[in-house]
Design an enzyme around this catalytic site. Structure first.
Site, PDB file in Angstrom:
ATOM      1  N   HIS A  15      43.445  38.128  23.490  1.00  0.00           N
ATOM      2  CA  HIS A  15      43.487  38.923  24.716  1.00  0.00           C
ATOM      3  C   HIS A  15      42.753  40.253  24.578  1.00  0.00           C
ATOM      4  O   HIS A  15      42.258  40.786  25.575  1.00  0.00           O
ATOM      5  CB  HIS A  15      44.943  39.159  25.129  1.00  0.00           C
ATOM      6  CG  HIS A  15      45.630  37.918  25.599  1.00  0.00           C
ATOM      7  ND1 HIS A  15      45.427  37.387  26.857  1.00  0.00           N
ATOM      8  CD2 HIS A  15      46.493  37.079  24.977  1.00  0.00           C
ATOM      9  CE1 HIS A  15      46.150  36.289  27.001  1.00  0.00           C
ATOM     10  NE2 HIS A  15      46.803  36.075  25.872  1.00  0.00           N
ATOM     11  N   ASP A  62      34.218  35.418  39.657  1.00  0.00           N
ATOM     12  CA  ASP A  62      35.193  34.948  38.682  1.00  0.00           C
ATOM     13  C   ASP A  62      34.494  34.752  37.338  1.00  0.00           C
ATOM     14  O   ASP A  62      33.384  34.208  37.282  1.00  0.00           O
ATOM     15  CB  ASP A  62      35.801  33.625  39.164  1.00  0.00           C
ATOM     16  CG  ASP A  62      36.953  33.166  38.298  1.00  0.00           C
ATOM     17  OD1 ASP A  62      38.101  33.485  38.643  1.00  0.00           O
ATOM     18  OD2 ASP A  62      36.704  32.490  37.284  1.00  0.00           O
ATOM     19  N   GLU A 118      40.936  37.627  36.255  1.00  0.00           N
ATOM     20  CA  GLU A 118      39.500  37.640  35.961  1.00  0.00           C
ATOM     21  C   GLU A 118      38.651  37.623  37.225  1.00  0.00           C
ATOM     22  O   GLU A 118      37.452  37.365  37.171  1.00  0.00           O
ATOM     23  CB  GLU A 118      39.129  36.452  35.067  1.00  0.00           C
ATOM     24  CG  GLU A 118      39.232  35.093  35.722  1.00  0.00           C
ATOM     25  CD  GLU A 118      40.604  34.452  35.579  1.00  0.00           C
ATOM     26  OE1 GLU A 118      40.679  33.207  35.615  1.00  0.00           O
ATOM     27  OE2 GLU A 118      41.599  35.190  35.441  1.00  0.00           O
TER      28      GLU A 118
END
Length: 227
Positions: free
Chosen positions: A103, A90, A131
């Site tokens: 973004h 992650d 993610e």
């Protein structure tokens, strides 16, 4: 040659162009058409096969990162035996990163992480969603996965992602001069990842165990590997 074009996804457009030209020639030339009806049928079959293969690739590859996606991961898990390890990864503080830089930069981060993960030793990387990423280590003990995962963690930590200047010059000449200057801390960022790895469970339990190990890595301060 045609078979090699089909088996190489990056040559898909080239194959379509070649096959279209050949089929058009055969249709427009009556003499060739009479002699080559079998060849026309073969070309059309190969063309259909290439289209199906291309569609299959689009369904199983993540468009943003180029890694195999979750659907491909599920297919891989179905073929695994009992001896394997799974790692869940992650990107740390990704939401805050997105909120601060936008973004577009967040997408660059995901592509950067994916590019590094694609070269992981002993395993195969997938984009799990958002993610999160997953690495499958078939036939490996958990101790064998720790060094490759630590290498990936360090590689990503040391990588610098250069941000585009908000006030970059519109002139190409000035832009080239500015791009030639050394990058400073103000226009580049780095990211870290947390990793959890698990072994020897049923497929669903192994994912859950790897996810719990990932949670322990985050709780311990992030930017580390836990099992």
């Amino acid at each position: 040659m045609l078979i090699r074009l089909i088996l190489r996804p990056d040559r898909f457009n080239a194959y379509l162009l070649v096959s279209t030209l050949l089929v058009s020639t055969l249709i427009l030339e009556p003499q060739i058409q009479r002699l080559s009806s079998l060849l026309i049928s073969l070309m059309l079959l190969l063309w259909m096969f290439a289209l199906l293969r291309h569609g299959h690739g689009l369904a199983y590859l993540d468009e943003l990162t180029g890694l195999p996606g979750r659907r491909a991961l599920n297919e891989h898990l179905k073929r695994l035996g009992r001896h394997y390890c799974l790692a869940m990864l992650d990107v740390d503080h990704f939401k805050k990163f997105n909120d601060r830089y936008g973004h577009d930069v967040g997408d660059q981060v995901l592509r950067l992480v994916a590019a590094k993960l694609s070269r992981v030793r002993l395993g195969k990387a997938y984009r799990y969603g958002g993610e999160e990423f997953c690495v499958v280590f078939p036939g490996r003990e958990i101790e064998q996965t720790l060094e490759p995962l630590e290498e990936i963690r360090q590689t990503i930590e040391q990588a610098r992602l250069r941000l585009r200047e908000q006030d970059r010059p519109k002139s190409n000449r000035k832009g080239r001069k500015q791009r030639g200057k050394a990058s400073t801390a103000g226009n580049s960022v780095s990211v870290t990842i947390s990793i959890g790895v698990a072994q020897n469970h049923t497929k669903s339990d192994c994912l859950k165990a790897a996810d719990k190990a990932l949670y322990r890595a985050k709780s311990a301060g992030r930017n580390r590997v836990c099992h």
